[in-house]
Design an enzyme around this catalytic site. Structure first.
Site: not given
Ligand SMILES: NC(=O)c1ccc[n+]([C@@H]2O[C@H](COP(=O)([O-])OP(=O)(O)OC[C@H]3O[C@@H](n4cnc5c(N)ncnc54)[C@H](O)[C@@H]3O)[C@@H](O)[C@H]2O)c1
Length: 215
Positions: A140, A166
């Site tokens: 990401t 995350y």
């Protein structure tokens, strides 16, 4: 590669399922093995469109199960892993980080370990050349931190600065993937995409009203 036998982890999730649909349509000679633990984020029905395709096999299992990954590599003569499986909901990582550390870091490590054993160590021990292989890791842009409205865009040269459990867990997995290339010669690629939305995405990821709702 003439024919890819691909393990797609997290293939019952949003992006993974779209990838499976796309790949089987574009490369009908290839075999796709989907491995998914079917967490709250996974839905086997996301694969209904390709359920009758004889080149798609669904396996219900966890990426942390290294023995399972090794046996899948052997059984299906896998030469490619495309790794989508993750705990991916940022807000959830703030309230329940354990699963993020487990799946995103230890799960990625488990896949790397199995790939190294089957594609590098075992052929070497048998005096055989390393077979052609590819480990693609889906990460990401959040590993680069947070942009303000006037900041220039991130590039691959931007320093890592993860700001949530995350993104920290994804950053850790990116580093492991990189290290497996530099230390052991595993053929890896990593992509750091920004937010996706579209067909079969969960509303909580695209609709701010639903952000804090647990499914
Ligand atoms: N959605 C986005 O906008 C976005 C943006 C950037 C990066 N990514 C990355 O792309 C990948 C896919 O994202 P997504 O939105 O499709 O996620 P998702 O949450 O929709 O799907 C994740 C899938 O992984 C499976 N899974 C979770 N833990 C597992 C485990 N331990 N073993 C096996 N399967 C497991 C789930 O059941 C689910 O099917 C993730 O790695 C995520 O970090 C997503």
């Amino acid at each position: 590669m003439e024919q890819r036998n691909i393990l797609v982890t997290g293939g019952a999730g949003f992006i993974g399922a779209n990838f499976v649909h796309y790949w089987l349509a574009q490369y009908p000679q290839d075999k796709v093995i989907v491995l998914d633990a079917l967490t709250y984020a996974g839905n086997k029905a996301n694969l209904d469109i390709v359920a009758n395709n004889s080149n798609m096999t669904f396996v219900h299992g966890n990426i942390c199960d290294t023995a399972l990954i090794e046996s899948l590599i052997d059984t299906h003569q896998l030469n490619t892993i495309v790794h989508f499986a993750a705990e991916s909901h940022v807000d959830r990582s703030i309230t329940e980080p354990d699963a993020f550390i487990e799946t995103n870091i230890l799960g990625t490590y488990s896949l790397l370990k199995a790939a190294k054993k089957k594609w590098i160590d075992e052929p070497k021990a048998q005096g055989k050349p390393t077979p052609e292989h590819r480990f693609h890791h889906v990460s990401t842009d959040e590993v680069y931190g947070t942009l303000n409205a006037t900041d220039p865009a991130f590039t691959e040269e931007t320093a890592y600065a993860p700001n949530s459990p995350y993104s920290a867990s994804k950053a850790a997995s990116d580093h492991l993937v990189r290290a497996y290339h530099h230390t052991y010669g595993l053929e890896v690629t990593t992509s750091n995409c920004s937010n996706n939305y579209g067909y079969i995405s969960l509303p909580r990821k695209t609709d701010p009203v639903n952000c804090y709702q647990h499914p």
